[in-house]
Design a protein around this motif. Structure first.
Motif, PDB file in Angstrom:
ATOM      1  N   LEU A 197     -14.707   9.632   8.225  1.00 21.70           N
ATOM      2  CA  LEU A 197     -13.835  10.111   9.298  1.00 21.70           C
ATOM      3  C   LEU A 197     -14.325  11.408   9.927  1.00 21.70           C
ATOM      4  N   ARG A 198     -15.075  12.178   9.160  1.00 22.28           N
ATOM      5  CA  ARG A 198     -15.633  13.416   9.732  1.00 22.28           C
ATOM      6  C   ARG A 198     -16.638  13.099  10.818  1.00 22.28           C
ATOM      7  N   TYR A 199     -17.394  12.042  10.574  1.00 20.45           N
ATOM      8  CA  TYR A 199     -18.385  11.608  11.552  1.00 20.45           C
ATOM      9  C   TYR A 199     -17.675  11.215  12.857  1.00 20.45           C
ATOM     10  N   ILE A 200     -16.548  10.515  12.714  1.00 20.79           N
ATOM     11  CA  ILE A 200     -15.796  10.096  13.903  1.00 20.79           C
ATOM     12  C   ILE A 200     -15.368  11.309  14.718  1.00 20.79           C
ATOM     13  N   SER A 201     -14.997  12.391  14.023  1.00 21.98           N
ATOM     14  CA  SER A 201     -14.496  13.563  14.741  1.00 21.98           C
ATOM     15  C   SER A 201     -15.556  14.195  15.646  1.00 21.98           C
ATOM     16  N   LYS A 202     -16.829  13.813  15.440  1.00 24.94           N
ATOM     17  CA  LYS A 202     -17.898  14.389  16.274  1.00 24.94           C
ATOM     18  C   LYS A 202     -18.224  13.534  17.495  1.00 24.94           C
ATOM     19  N   LEU A 203     -17.448  12.460  17.690  1.00 28.59           N
ATOM     20  CA  LEU A 203     -17.824  11.511  18.736  1.00 28.59           C
ATOM     21  C   LEU A 203     -17.074  11.711  20.059  1.00 28.59           C
ATOM     22  N   GLY A 204     -16.549  12.877  20.266  1.00 31.66           N
ATOM     23  CA  GLY A 204     -15.839  13.154  21.517  1.00 31.66           C
ATOM     24  C   GLY A 204     -16.797  13.301  22.694  1.00 31.66           C
ATOM     25  N   PRO A 205     -16.259  13.468  23.899  1.00 28.34           N
ATOM     26  CA  PRO A 205     -17.120  13.589  25.082  1.00 28.34           C
ATOM     27  C   PRO A 205     -17.862  14.928  25.185  1.00 28.34           C
ATOM     28  N   SER A 206     -17.413  15.925  24.412  1.00 30.95           N
ATOM     29  CA  SER A 206     -18.116  17.221  24.486  1.00 30.95           C
ATOM     30  C   SER A 206     -17.874  18.038  23.228  1.00 30.95           C
ATOM     31  N   THR A 207     -18.747  19.020  23.010  1.00 32.57           N
ATOM     32  CA  THR A 207     -18.514  20.010  21.947  1.00 32.57           C
ATOM     33  C   THR A 207     -18.594  21.389  22.591  1.00 32.57           C
ATOM     34  N   GLU A 208     -17.957  22.338  21.962  1.00 35.75           N
ATOM     35  CA  GLU A 208     -17.957  23.705  22.497  1.00 35.75           C
ATOM     36  C   GLU A 208     -19.249  24.431  22.136  1.00 35.75           C
ATOM     37  N   SER A 209     -19.622  25.412  22.971  1.00 34.81           N
ATOM     38  CA  SER A 209     -20.756  26.273  22.611  1.00 34.81           C
ATOM     39  C   SER A 209     -20.317  27.265  21.543  1.00 34.81           C
ATOM     40  N   ILE A 210     -21.244  27.683  20.706  1.00 38.15           N
ATOM     41  CA  ILE A 210     -20.968  28.755  19.742  1.00 38.15           C
ATOM     42  C   ILE A 210     -22.001  29.850  20.023  1.00 38.15           C
ATOM     43  N   ASP A 211     -21.503  31.012  20.381  1.00 37.97           N
ATOM     44  CA  ASP A 211     -22.368  32.121  20.822  1.00 37.97           C
ATOM     45  C   ASP A 211     -23.688  32.215  20.075  1.00 37.97           C
ATOM     46  N   ASP A 212     -24.774  32.198  20.781  1.00 37.92           N
ATOM     47  CA  ASP A 212     -26.120  32.390  20.236  1.00 37.92           C
ATOM     48  C   ASP A 212     -26.528  31.386  19.151  1.00 37.92           C
ATOM     49  N   LEU A 213     -25.669  30.446  18.841  1.00 38.22           N
ATOM     50  CA  LEU A 213     -26.003  29.513  17.751  1.00 38.22           C
ATOM     51  C   LEU A 213     -26.101  28.065  18.219  1.00 38.22           C
ATOM     52  N   ALA A 214     -25.242  27.692  19.119  1.00 42.07           N
ATOM     53  CA  ALA A 214     -25.247  26.296  19.563  1.00 42.07           C
ATOM     54  C   ALA A 214     -24.769  26.200  21.008  1.00 42.07           C
ATOM     55  N   VAL A 215     -25.471  25.381  21.770  1.00 39.99           N
ATOM     56  CA  VAL A 215     -25.064  25.133  23.159  1.00 39.99           C
ATOM     57  C   VAL A 215     -24.172  23.898  23.178  1.00 39.99           C
ATOM     58  N   GLY A 216     -23.070  23.975  23.912  1.00 42.02           N
ATOM     59  CA  GLY A 216     -22.129  22.854  23.987  1.00 42.02           C
ATOM     60  C   GLY A 216     -22.807  21.589  24.496  1.00 42.02           C
ATOM     61  N   ARG A 217     -22.504  20.461  23.831  1.00 38.65           N
ATOM     62  CA  ARG A 217     -23.119  19.196  24.230  1.00 38.65           C
ATOM     63  C   ARG A 217     -22.114  18.366  25.029  1.00 38.65           C
ATOM     64  N   ILE A 218     -22.609  17.672  26.042  1.00 39.06           N
ATOM     65  CA  ILE A 218     -21.733  16.810  26.839  1.00 39.06           C
ATOM     66  C   ILE A 218     -22.317  15.394  26.903  1.00 39.06           C
ATOM     67  N   ARG A 219     -21.420  14.419  27.070  1.00 39.78           N
ATOM     68  CA  ARG A 219     -21.856  13.020  27.159  1.00 39.78           C
ATOM     69  C   ARG A 219     -21.323  12.430  28.478  1.00 39.78           C
ATOM     70  N   PRO A 220     -22.055  12.645  29.574  1.00 41.21           N
ATOM     71  CA  PRO A 220     -21.566  12.182  30.881  1.00 41.21           C
ATOM     72  C   PRO A 220     -21.443  10.656  31.003  1.00 41.21           C
ATOM     73  N   LEU A 221     -22.129   9.893  30.124  1.00 45.54           N
ATOM     74  CA  LEU A 221     -22.038   8.420  30.203  1.00 45.54           C
ATOM     75  C   LEU A 221     -20.969   7.877  29.263  1.00 45.54           C
ATOM     76  N   TYR A 222     -20.041   8.719  28.899  1.00 40.40           N
ATOM     77  CA  TYR A 222     -19.010   8.380  27.913  1.00 40.40           C
ATOM     78  C   TYR A 222     -18.221   7.126  28.283  1.00 40.40           C
ATOM     79  N   GLU A 223     -18.012   6.889  29.579  1.00 33.82           N
ATOM     80  CA  GLU A 223     -17.223   5.721  30.000  1.00 33.82           C
ATOM     81  C   GLU A 223     -18.085   4.653  30.664  1.00 33.82           C
ATOM     82  N   VAL A 224     -19.409   4.810  30.520  1.00 33.86           N
ATOM     83  CA  VAL A 224     -20.316   3.869  31.189  1.00 33.86           C
ATOM     84  C   VAL A 224     -20.811   2.817  30.201  1.00 33.86           C
ATOM     85  N   TYR A 225     -20.690   1.541  30.597  1.00 33.14           N
ATOM     86  CA  TYR A 225     -21.155   0.451  29.735  1.00 33.14           C
ATOM     87  C   TYR A 225     -22.690   0.429  29.719  1.00 33.14           C
ATOM     88  N   GLU A 226     -23.220  -0.042  28.592  1.00 32.70           N
ATOM     89  CA  GLU A 226     -24.677  -0.139  28.485  1.00 32.70           C
ATOM     90  C   GLU A 226     -25.233  -1.093  29.556  1.00 32.70           C
TER      91      GLU A 226
END
Ligand code: FES
Ligand code: ZN
Ligand code: ZN
Length: 328
Positions: free
Chosen positions: A184-213
């Motif tokens: 279930l922890r893995y599932i929690s990472k599957l959202g459309p975006s993550t937040e940036s964390i100062d100097d440690l991580a840049v926020g990730r986005i998934r613009p194709l979140y609603e696009v079919y393969e």
């Protein structure tokens, strides 16, 4: 291209596709417009990009990231963000050369700036040798290396967002796999975006979140976007994901639009999945994100080379980004 023998629902041209969940036929131009608009509303719905964002696109050579780049490029003026691309050259014989050439073509056709990060130039070895030394399957080392280098590249480049090309079918298969294995922890990472964390991580986005393969595949074909033809020699399909995708597509055929309604409800409920409440401690070697004070890249490379290579990767990337003014 399959001839449908029908006319576009919006104009009188020949239809190239039927979108069952909209009950519409589209000609080439209207399908392209439909997909661009779909990404536009995904960005708005999930607030993925702000005015003046600097979006770094992770280009792999495959169709999904190429289509994402093409569409983001077309939307960049409307939303007022800047765009550049990064590619990780893993040094896999044959396959990596082809991938690099293809991403160079992809960037060139849009006039976009591209930086190629070469694993060989950082470690002196490519992925195949690295995974042999690590005695781990290439795909698991590959995932670790790519995650680390993409985040580092985004940080060093000054990007405010890192764009990843996962499509709706990928996310849905990952989510169902997470449910079936009760990860279930893995599932929690599957959202459309993550937040940036100062100097440690840049926020990730998934613009194709609603696009079919199937939609990215058709878009790439219609616009003749160059994509890598061969497969990574280390690629081993995850059987569970393959089967889940087949089942999902069977259900979608019976109930058009099921994938879309799944993903929207999934986002509403994602907060109920237990997130990872790990501590965030900068790596003592490279200063990047970790939960133990030693990031996985430094841990892996220290075990193999007797020296953590995170600091070297950081210097390499700083030199690389210095020489290119990425955001102009
Ligand atoms: Fe990562 Fe093949 S591309 S192991
Ligand atoms: Zn039309
Ligand atoms: Zn580190």
């Amino acid at each position: 291209m399959k001839e449908l023998g029908r006319r576009c629902s919006l104009c009188n041209k020949k239809a190239v596709v039927y979108i069952p969940y909209q009950r519409r036929y589209y000609c080439k131009d209207h399908f392209v417009e439909f997909l661009i608009n779909k990404v536009r509303s995904t960005i708005k719905r999930y607030k993925l990009i702000k005015n003046r964002d600097k979006v770094l696109v992770a280009l792999s050579g495959g169709k999904d990231s190429a289509v994402m780049m093409d569409i983001l490029f077309k939307l960049s003026k409307d939303f007022g963000f800047k765009l550049a691309a990064v590619h990780i050259d893993l040094g896999i014989e044959g396959f990596s050369d082809e991938s690099r050439k293809v991403v160079e073509q992809q960037a060139r056709r849009l006039g976009a700036n591209l930086v190629v990060v070469r694993l060989n130039e950082i470690l002196g070895v490519g992925l195949t040798e690295l995974s042999r030394k690590a005695r781990r399957p290439p795909c698991s080392v590959c995932g670790l290396v790519k995650r680390y280098l993409l985040n580092l590249a985004a940080l060093v480049s000054g990007a405010s967002k890192l764009a990843l090309g996962h499509n709706l079918d990928d996310i849905m298969a990952y989510a169902l796999k997470g449910f079936l294995t009760q990860d279930l922890r893995y599932i929690s990472k599957l959202g459309p975006s993550t937040e940036s964390i100062d100097d440690l991580a840049v926020g990730r986005i998934r613009p194709l979140y609603e696009v079919y393969e199937s939609e990215t595949r058709l878009y790439a074909q219609l616009l003749e976007i160059p994509v890598v033809k061969s497969r990574c020699p280390h690629f081993r399909p995850n059987q569970m994901e393959v089967e889940l995708k087949n089942v999902i597509n069977d259900i979608e055929q019976e109930r058009p639009g099921m994938k879309l309604s799944f993903i929207r409800r999934f986002v509403r409920n994602i907060q109920y999945y237990p997130g990872i409440n790990e501590d965030i401690i900068p790596c003592k070697y490279c200063g990047m994100i970790s939960s133990t004070g030693e990031c996985s890249f430094c841990r892996l490379t220290k075990r193999i080379f007797g020296e953590p290579m995170g600091p070297r990767a950081k210097r390499y990337l700083k030199d690389l980004f210095d020489v290119q003014n990425l955001w102009t």
